[in-house]
Every structure is written in structure tokens, then in C-alpha cells.
Design an enzyme around this catalytic site. Structure first.
Site, PDB file in Angstrom:
ATOM      1  N   HIS A  73      40.219  44.394  42.011  1.00  0.00           N
ATOM      2  CA  HIS A  73      39.776  44.405  43.406  1.00  0.00           C
ATOM      3  C   HIS A  73      38.279  44.708  43.506  1.00  0.00           C
ATOM      4  O   HIS A  73      37.550  44.051  44.261  1.00  0.00           O
ATOM      5  CB  HIS A  73      40.563  45.420  44.245  1.00  0.00           C
ATOM      6  CG  HIS A  73      39.838  45.749  45.509  1.00  0.00           C
ATOM      7  ND1 HIS A  73      39.853  44.921  46.603  1.00  0.00           N
ATOM      8  CD2 HIS A  73      38.980  46.767  45.800  1.00  0.00           C
ATOM      9  CE1 HIS A  73      39.053  45.428  47.532  1.00  0.00           C
ATOM     10  NE2 HIS A  73      38.511  46.545  47.070  1.00  0.00           N
ATOM     11  N   CYS A  99      44.925  42.779  46.776  1.00  0.00           N
ATOM     12  CA  CYS A  99      45.079  43.108  48.193  1.00  0.00           C
ATOM     13  C   CYS A  99      46.162  42.254  48.863  1.00  0.00           C
ATOM     14  O   CYS A  99      46.779  42.677  49.823  1.00  0.00           O
ATOM     15  CB  CYS A  99      43.746  42.970  48.915  1.00  0.00           C
ATOM     16  SG  CYS A  99      42.592  44.266  48.425  1.00  0.00           S
ATOM     17  N   ASP A 131      23.500  43.721  37.537  1.00  0.00           N
ATOM     18  CA  ASP A 131      24.663  44.136  36.754  1.00  0.00           C
ATOM     19  C   ASP A 131      24.864  45.610  37.028  1.00  0.00           C
ATOM     20  O   ASP A 131      23.902  46.325  37.319  1.00  0.00           O
ATOM     21  CB  ASP A 131      24.417  43.945  35.250  1.00  0.00           C
ATOM     22  CG  ASP A 131      23.562  45.069  34.687  1.00  0.00           C
ATOM     23  OD1 ASP A 131      22.340  45.030  34.902  1.00  0.00           O
ATOM     24  OD2 ASP A 131      24.112  45.994  34.071  1.00  0.00           O
ATOM     25  N   ASP A 190      21.876  42.633  26.830  1.00  0.00           N
ATOM     26  CA  ASP A 190      20.768  43.569  26.961  1.00  0.00           C
ATOM     27  C   ASP A 190      20.195  43.813  25.566  1.00  0.00           C
ATOM     28  O   ASP A 190      20.738  43.331  24.578  1.00  0.00           O
ATOM     29  CB  ASP A 190      21.225  44.856  27.647  1.00  0.00           C
ATOM     30  CG  ASP A 190      22.192  45.648  26.791  1.00  0.00           C
ATOM     31  OD1 ASP A 190      22.481  45.231  25.656  1.00  0.00           O
ATOM     32  OD2 ASP A 190      22.669  46.689  27.249  1.00  0.00           O
ATOM     33  N   CYS A 204      39.986  42.026  52.493  1.00  0.00           N
ATOM     34  CA  CYS A 204      39.835  41.413  51.168  1.00  0.00           C
ATOM     35  C   CYS A 204      41.000  40.473  50.901  1.00  0.00           C
ATOM     36  O   CYS A 204      42.145  40.790  51.200  1.00  0.00           O
ATOM     37  CB  CYS A 204      39.766  42.499  50.096  1.00  0.00           C
ATOM     38  SG  CYS A 204      39.629  41.855  48.419  1.00  0.00           S
ATOM     39  N   CYS A 220      41.680  39.244  47.793  1.00  0.00           N
ATOM     40  CA  CYS A 220      41.947  39.185  46.353  1.00  0.00           C
ATOM     41  C   CYS A 220      43.448  39.335  46.090  1.00  0.00           C
ATOM     42  O   CYS A 220      44.206  39.758  46.952  1.00  0.00           O
ATOM     43  CB  CYS A 220      41.125  40.230  45.598  1.00  0.00           C
ATOM     44  SG  CYS A 220      41.879  41.865  45.483  1.00  0.00           S
TER      45      CYS A 220
END
Ligand SMILES: [Zn+2]
Length: 406
Positions: free
Chosen positions: A365, A339, A296, A103, A334, A336
Site C-alpha cells: 500500500h 485497500c 528515492d 548508488d 486508495c 491498490c
């Protein structure tokens, strides 16, 4: 072959839309450091680190973040640009080989409120680290971003508050346009000198000739006429991509969507469209429906550190006593690593014990959830199922739609 400045050449980036459904689109953004499928969520790496996540995790199949953000304001103040230059640029300094976007610092200095003074030349402010008086301008921001060396740099802009009057918002928008012009001129000078110096360390990686791309930022607060004017005049200056700035800064959510709906579909169709600093997973899906490609937001990382998880069933606060012996994962749908391995009860225990692992696991997560949502969005658009996906996603129990971005 003559060396010419390539800063505004579309070859700084290549972008192609491969499927559309309504205004929603999915595409391929090609950078020197890899190919990014859009719509894309970019984790925020303020100080050269996505807080609480190792780069190996960001690169793993679990997260597979293709592009992350770096923050000009923070990196400029600390460690400082000389150190980053001496260490070979931001990618090398932090050990991240995939794409990055920096940025301009405009939003951070604007956020300092009473600590800053905005003039035609730029923004004077007190460093949040040591109180030193600093000055950031379009030219300085471009110089810092050139030294950082991200694939995508942002024009230096000024943001008006969400509730700004038409007069205030116009003044701010006009200043942003003048700064956009100065940003582009400074950027082109820097790109040309980098090419002449042979400073093209990654040139061979994808054969894209230009070093960095520059995106312009559309402002105008909640005033649609100003937003349209800002868009037209920013496009006239000419950038590699375009961003909608100045949203999620205190305006009501319906106002935010009204601006996105008005502006995103009018943005150049052949360039990436980036909505800055927004938002919840539901916001992302709704903005995709209006034609946005890039996002973002600090929500997945920041909320991870405060014990909040984003799930397919809405937000979950791990501190809650009802999770004390809950053996289920954060999100039953989920996949991931967090999880797959850990229960809500254990995560709650970690959080209440002040263990750093609580922040690390919740952040992991949350990022997985945001990045996976974008994957599902892309897939839905490709298979003409986006309308159905959107309906199911935003109608899910506990959907955050309509709540403010916290
Ligand atoms: Zn998970």
C-alpha cells in the site's frame, strides 16, 4: 562506424521536459530498459530486493515502478561482485528487466560513523556483516557499479552532516569534487573497455548507444554558497544528470527546502535532477514544486514493516487500538489491491500476530501511495493544475509536512 566512448554522451539517457508549471516539470527519461515518466519515485532495493515486495507486484498496474534502486555497498559486501558478475549482472541476477539506478556506496560508508575512516584515497571501514576491513574509493565504486550494470550509476561522494560548519562542509565538498573527477575518469575507462569487449547485452533494446549513465552529486551541507559552488563545479566536470546529496541527514526541514529551492532551479534544465534519500509524500510534492525530477526513499518500505501506513489523510499507525474492528481500508481513496481487499482491523490483527503478511501488505500500500502520488503530480503538471494539487495535498488533514522524515 568508429566505436567511441559514449559514457558522457547524452545518449546514455535521453531526457525531455514535456510540461512545466512554475519550477515544477514533467518529462520523459528514456533508458535502455524503458521509458520513465518524471517526476518519478524509485523504490529502494538495497540488497537486490525491494523488501517485502515481489517483482511481479512492482511491475503490476497497481504499482508500476519503472525504475528501482540497487545498493553498491550492500551488494559489494554480499553476495559480492564476483558472484553478480558470474550471474550476468544485477538485472539478470535478481530477475528485474526494467531500469535500475545504483548508488555509489558513499552515503552508506559515511553512515557507518565511527566505523569508518575517510582519506583522500577513499573510505576505509569495517563491514557491518563480519567486521572485515574494507576500502571503497571512486575507482572501486565505479568498478562495482559497472559490474552491477544499472542504467544509472552515481559518482562516489562524501556527505557532510546536516549541521556541519562552513569549514567542515567546504572540506567535504572539495573532497567530493575531487572524487567526482576521479569517478568520471574511472567510469569512462570502464565504459570504453565494456564497449570494446562487446559487452552490450541490452544494446538492441532501445538503440541507445551508451551502456550506463553517470550522475554527479552536489554537496555543501546547509551552506547555500557552498551548494552553489558545488553545483557549478560539478556541472563543469560534466555528468549525464545531477543529484542533490546530503539532505535529510539531520538538518531541519525548512533548511532542507531552502537548499532545494536555491539549487534545483539552477541545475541544468536539460538533465534529470535527482534528490537523494528524501522523503515523505509531502516532501516529494514540495521538492517537485522546486524543480526536482527523481526521488528515492526507504520510508514506504521501512515504515510498512513497522506498521505505519501513508494515506491521503496522513500517517496511520496500524497498531493503534482504535482500528481493532475498523472495517475501512487503510486509505479510503486508495485503489491498490490491499485497500480493495483488506480492512484496517485485519491488517492490525496480522501486525500484532507478527505475521509476515502484515509487512508485505503495508509495504504494498505504501509504495502504491507514493507511486500514485507521483502519477497525480505528473498529471497535474501536464494539465496546469499543479499549484492547486500542491495546495490541496499539503493542506490535507494530518499532512506530514513539517514533520521529520523518520
Ligand atoms: Zn492502498
Amino acid at each position: 562506424m568508429a566505436i567511441t566512448p559514449k559514457s558522457m554522451d547524452p545518449n546514455a539517457l535521453e531526457f525531455e521536459v514535456i510540461a512545466r508549471e512554475g519550477e515544477a516539470r514533467t518529462g520523459i527519461l528514456k533508458t535502455r530498459r524503458g521509458v520513465i515518466e518524471t517526476p518519478v519515485f524509485m523504490p529502494v532495493g538495497t540488497a537486490g530486493t525491494v523488501k517485502g515486495v515481489r517483482f511481479e507486484e512492482l511491475e503490476s498496474d497497481d504499482l508500476n515502478a519503472r525504475i528501482i534502486l540497487g545498493n553498491t555497498y550492500h551488494l559489494w559486501l554480499r553476495p559480492g561482485i564476483e558472484i553478480i558478475r558470474a550471474c550476468g549482472g544485477l538485472h539478470k541476477f535478481i530477475g528485474w528487466e526494467r531500469a535500475m539506478l545504483t548508488d555509489s556506496g558513499g552515503f552508506q560508508v559515511w553512515s557507518l560513523g565511527a566505523l569508518r575512516k575517510i582519506t583522500e584515497g577513499g573510505t576505509e571501514f569495517r563491514s557491518h556483516i563480519d567486521g572485515a576491513l574494507c576500502f571503497l574509493s571512486p575507482e572501486i565504486s565505479m568498478e562495482v557499479q559497472a559490474a552491477l550494470g544499472a542504467e544509472i550509476a552515481m559518482a562516489f561522494d562524501e556527505c557532510a552532516p546536516g549541521e556541519a560548519t562552513s569549514e567542515e562542509a567546504r572540506r567535504s565538498m572539495e573532497l567530493t569534487l575531487r572524487w567526482a573527477q576521479r569517478s568520471k575518469e574511472a567510469f569512462e575507462r570502464l565504459q570504453l573497455s565494456a564497449v570494446c569487449d562487446g559487452d552490450e547485452p541490452q544494446r538492441e533494446m532501445t538503440a541507445l548507444p551508451a551502456r550506463q549513465a553517470l550522475f554527479g552529486i552536489i554537496q555543501g551541507a546547509s551552506h547555500l554558497d557552498l551548494r552553489r559552488e558545488s553545483l557549478d563545479r560539478t556541472v563543469e566536470i560534466g555528468f549525464d544528470g545531477y543529484a542533490i546529496g546530503g539532505l535529510s541527514v539531520g538538518e531541519k526541514k525548512p533548511v532542507m527546502f531552502e537548499v532545494i529551492e536555491e539549487i534545483a532551479p539552477r541545475m541544468p534544465a536539460d538533465r534529470p535532477r535527482y534528490l537523494m534519500g528524501v522523503g515523505t509524500p509531502e516532501d516529494l510534492v514540495e521538492a517537485v514544486a522546486r524543480g526536482v525530477d527523481m526521488f528515492d526513499c526507504v520510508l514506504p518500505t521501512r515504515n510498512g514493516r513497522t506498521g505505519q501506513a501513508f494515506t491521503s489523510q496522513g500517517k496511520l499507525n496500524i497498531k493503534n487500538a482504535r482500528f481493532a474492528v475498523d472495517q475501512r481500508p487503510l486509505d479510503e481513496s486508495c485503489r491498490c489491491r490491499v485497500c480493495r481487499r483488506h480492512s484496517r482491523a485485519f491488517l492490525r490483527h496480522l501486525y500484532l500476530s507478527g505475521e509476515m503478511l502484515a509487512s508485505i501488505l503495508l509495504t504494498h500500500h505504501n509504495l502504491a501511495f507514493f507511486l500514485d502520488t507521483m502519477r497525480r503530480v505528473r498529471q497535474a503538471i501536464r494539465s496546469c493544475q499543479f499549484a492547486k494539487f500542491r495546495r490541496e495535498f499539503t493542506e490535507q488533514p494530518g499532512s506530514g509536512l513539517g514533520q521529520d522524515c523518520v
